[in-house]
Design a protein around this motif. Sequence first.
Motif, mmCIF file in Angstrom:
data_model
loop_
_atom_site.group_PDB
_atom_site.id
_atom_site.type_symbol
_atom_site.label_atom_id
_atom_site.label_comp_id
_atom_site.label_asym_id
_atom_site.label_seq_id
_atom_site.Cartn_x
_atom_site.Cartn_y
_atom_site.Cartn_z
ATOM 1 N N GLN A 1 0.807 -1.216 0.000
ATOM 2 C CA GLN A 1 0.000 0.000 0.000
ATOM 3 C C GLN A 1 0.843 1.270 0.000
ATOM 4 O O GLN A 1 0.339 2.344 -0.351
ATOM 5 C CB GLN A 1 -0.937 -0.004 1.207
ATOM 6 N N HIS B 1 1.007 -9.186 4.683
ATOM 7 C CA HIS B 1 -0.149 -8.307 4.486
ATOM 8 C C HIS B 1 -0.514 -8.377 3.004
ATOM 9 O O HIS B 1 -0.470 -7.387 2.290
ATOM 10 C CB HIS B 1 0.170 -6.890 4.953
ATOM 11 N N ASN C 1 -1.837 -10.780 8.453
ATOM 12 C CA ASN C 1 -2.838 -9.740 8.624
ATOM 13 C C ASN C 1 -4.142 -10.185 7.972
ATOM 14 O O ASN C 1 -4.181 -10.435 6.761
ATOM 15 C CB ASN C 1 -2.389 -8.435 7.959
ATOM 16 N N GLU C 2 -5.205 -10.295 8.764
ATOM 17 C CA GLU C 2 -6.552 -10.523 8.250
ATOM 18 C C GLU C 2 -6.651 -11.692 7.264
ATOM 19 O O GLU C 2 -6.986 -11.491 6.087
ATOM 20 C CB GLU C 2 -7.104 -9.257 7.580
ATOM 21 N N TYR D 1 -13.223 -1.828 12.158
ATOM 22 C CA TYR D 1 -13.676 -0.619 11.457
ATOM 23 C C TYR D 1 -15.155 -0.340 11.674
ATOM 24 O O TYR D 1 -15.559 0.803 11.855
ATOM 25 C CB TYR D 1 -13.377 -0.730 9.953
ATOM 26 N N THR E 1 -21.022 -5.586 11.671
ATOM 27 C CA THR E 1 -21.661 -6.300 10.558
ATOM 28 C C THR E 1 -23.073 -6.676 10.986
ATOM 29 O O THR E 1 -23.264 -7.434 11.931
ATOM 30 C CB THR E 1 -20.847 -7.563 10.236
ATOM 31 N N SER F 1 -21.731 -7.313 -0.453
ATOM 32 C CA SER F 1 -21.970 -6.365 0.630
ATOM 33 C C SER F 1 -20.838 -6.417 1.637
ATOM 34 O O SER F 1 -21.021 -6.134 2.798
ATOM 35 C CB SER F 1 -23.272 -6.707 1.317
ATOM 36 N N ASP F 2 -19.666 -6.760 1.186
ATOM 37 C CA ASP F 2 -18.545 -6.838 2.118
ATOM 38 C C ASP F 2 -17.804 -5.514 2.206
ATOM 39 O O ASP F 2 -16.751 -5.435 2.808
ATOM 40 C CB ASP F 2 -17.570 -7.947 1.706
ATOM 41 N N TRP G 1 -19.043 -15.327 1.602
ATOM 42 C CA TRP G 1 -19.601 -16.045 2.758
ATOM 43 C C TRP G 1 -20.044 -17.443 2.355
ATOM 44 O O TRP G 1 -21.168 -17.637 1.894
ATOM 45 C CB TRP G 1 -20.788 -15.274 3.330
ATOM 46 N N GLU H 1 -5.375 -2.269 14.029
ATOM 47 C CA GLU H 1 -5.873 -1.278 13.067
ATOM 48 C C GLU H 1 -7.225 -0.761 13.527
ATOM 49 O O GLU H 1 -8.090 -1.537 13.923
ATOM 50 C CB GLU H 1 -6.095 -1.864 11.658
ATOM 51 N N TRP I 1 -4.892 3.100 11.763
ATOM 52 C CA TRP I 1 -4.740 2.856 10.336
ATOM 53 C C TRP I 1 -5.209 4.109 9.627
ATOM 54 O O TRP I 1 -6.380 4.434 9.721
ATOM 55 C CB TRP I 1 -5.551 1.643 9.849
ATOM 56 N N GLU J 1 -5.559 1.905 -1.416
ATOM 57 C CA GLU J 1 -6.617 1.224 -0.662
ATOM 58 C C GLU J 1 -7.192 0.067 -1.497
ATOM 59 O O GLU J 1 -8.349 0.042 -1.869
ATOM 60 C CB GLU J 1 -7.692 2.230 -0.239
ATOM 61 N N TRP J 2 -6.323 -0.883 -1.850
ATOM 62 C CA TRP J 2 -6.721 -2.130 -2.501
ATOM 63 C C TRP J 2 -7.658 -1.877 -3.691
ATOM 64 O O TRP J 2 -7.307 -1.083 -4.555
ATOM 65 C CB TRP J 2 -7.279 -3.103 -1.446
HETATM 66 C C1 GBH Z 1 -7.894 -3.515 6.512
HETATM 67 O O1 GBH Z 1 -8.817 -4.260 5.837
HETATM 68 C C2 GBH Z 1 -6.563 -3.807 5.912
HETATM 69 O O2 GBH Z 1 -5.743 -4.538 6.786
HETATM 70 C C3 GBH Z 1 -5.867 -2.602 5.406
HETATM 71 O O3 GBH Z 1 -4.854 -2.985 4.532
HETATM 72 C C4 GBH Z 1 -6.867 -1.692 4.747
HETATM 73 O O4 GBH Z 1 -6.264 -0.619 4.076
HETATM 74 C C5 GBH Z 1 -7.783 -1.185 5.814
HETATM 75 O O5 GBH Z 1 -8.328 -2.219 6.561
HETATM 76 C C6 GBH Z 1 -8.908 -0.299 5.303
HETATM 77 O O6 GBH Z 1 -9.747 -0.995 4.452
HETATM 78 O O7 GBH Z 1 -18.896 -7.305 7.285
HETATM 79 O O8 GBH Z 1 -18.709 -8.220 5.117
HETATM 80 O O9 GBH Z 1 -19.228 -5.957 5.342
HETATM 81 C C7 GBH Z 1 -10.120 -4.119 6.285
HETATM 82 C C8 GBH Z 1 -10.965 -5.034 5.513
HETATM 83 C C9 GBH Z 1 -13.058 -3.986 5.816
HETATM 84 C C10 GBH Z 1 -12.860 -6.339 5.548
HETATM 85 C C11 GBH Z 1 -14.471 -4.136 6.265
HETATM 86 C C12 GBH Z 1 -14.248 -6.485 6.018
HETATM 87 C C13 GBH Z 1 -16.394 -5.448 6.163
HETATM 88 C C14 GBH Z 1 -16.843 -6.835 5.905
HETATM 89 N N1 GBH Z 1 -12.273 -5.146 6.070
HETATM 90 N N2 GBH Z 1 -15.024 -5.308 5.692
HETATM 91 S S1 GBH Z 1 -18.538 -7.090 5.919
#
Ligand code: GBH
Length: 473
Positions: free
Chosen positions: A26, A127, A171-172, A303, A306, A319-320, A330, A377, A424, A431-432
């Motif tokens: 990133q 990551h 990471n995640e 963040y 859900t 819807s993710d 899912w 984060e 974060w 941002e991906w």
């Molecule tokens: C993180 O991903 C990453 O580690 C980071 O690289 C990234 O930049 C940052 O957050 C911001 O996006 O309940 O199905 O609606 C977070 C990824 C975001 C994945 C929220 C799940 C909601 C899933 N997550 N998302 S859902």
Amino acid sequence: GQAPDPAPALTFPPGFLWGTATASYQIEGAAREDGRTPSIWDVYSHTPGRVLNGDTGDVADDHYHRWREDLDILADLGVGAYRFSVAWPRVQPTGSGPANAKGIDFYSRLVDGLLERGIKPVATLYHWDLPQELEDAGGWPVRETAHRFAEYAGIVADALGDRVPTWTTLNEPWCSAFLGYGSGVHAPGRTDAADSLRAAHHLNLAHGLAVRELRDRLPAGAEVSVTLNLHQVRPVSDSPEDVDAARRIDGTANRVFTGPMLDGAYPQDVRDDTAHLTDWSFVQDGDTALIHQPLDFLGVNYYSPTLVAHDPQGAEHGSDGHGASEHSPWPAGDGVAFHQAPGPRTAMGWGIDPTGLYDLLVRVGREHPGLPVVITENGAAFDDRVGDDGRVDDPERVAYLRGHLSEVHRAIESGVDVRGYFLWSLLDNFEWGYGYSKRFGAVYVDYATQRRIPKSSAHWFGQVARTGTLPRG
Ligand code: GBH
């Protein structure tokens, strides 16, 4: 009338760790330099239609060349810790064979630069930048990838273990498995529900094998952890159908990872809910014991909560929060709909609800007593702009951080052993799937010039970190 009392100042426990976080793909750029080979994110972002506006991480924040300036900014803010990730294709190009000295040197200089500035380095091994060569050999759905990862973990530990006190394997892994191989909105963009479950297991295995390698090599006292994006899954009502929808989503969001990693077994309901997709024969004898390694703390990224409901019409795909896809991330989500709570949102469209972080921390504290937690984060994207005065004023981000930090404080008061908090992100970055359109940074990046401008939230957070106190608000 009388104005309501302002919220009181909140003081965090002594030793509470304050940091900011980034990830290699990133921010680094320099995608073809010093022996780095393509990762799945290079290939994915260079595939037309995958990332918004065709953005790639080729240059990103050019941090590979500007790391000194970035560390100076960190030091000026006075934030005590920095969470970064190591790019596997820099350190071990193609994912097998010997270390690439130039790749190692970059992280070695970075770590020395942090230590010189009195900042604690916190290293994440993965990551999301899997060497493309390993994806070509099958990627995470293939068992061998877990063994490749353990070897790579050993290389990095040998190189940096004398100076990095705190380590995170993955990471995640939820994103790697279910966005990467299920919905396909992350690299490598594959869409097969059974593969996504295989990937989840091999990520778990990779974690367990890597923890063993790290423990063999790191000096006594080094901390080893994993970071999960635990979902705070809430049913929209108390009806048995909605509650069961929440249980199913919780299964593949959270328990498919916490089960083997923290409790030593896959939950039976997760196996049952996905039995139409796989017989789970990819789990071999001894795997779950291997995955179940003692950890020094659990990293949690949070963040937004859900919100789910039973929906006989079927799954509401895409819807993710990571872009639309016809495919669901899912595997147990048939008949589940995802709802948005009314109220404020970030620029990602994610609802702002700090109580989700409190509930999540309390749950982890209850289910895993004795396991310290670090929030690795938390943060938000907003539509930041440079003002006429050259400043970037982001009161929404300050409010977001304040709200979440007061819930962290409340969780600590409730007895949860929370040891630290990482914002974060240090910098606006790639941002991906959203490319450069979303700004999560405490520091603004003008991509045309690579100029950095600390936002007002950066100054605010620096003060919180230096004083260990959330000011009255
Ligand atoms: C993180 O991903 C990453 O580690 C980071 O690289 C990234 O930049 C940052 O957050 C911001 O996006 O309940 O199905 O609606 C977070 C990824 C975001 C994945 C929220 C799940 C909601 C899933 N997550 N998302 S859902």
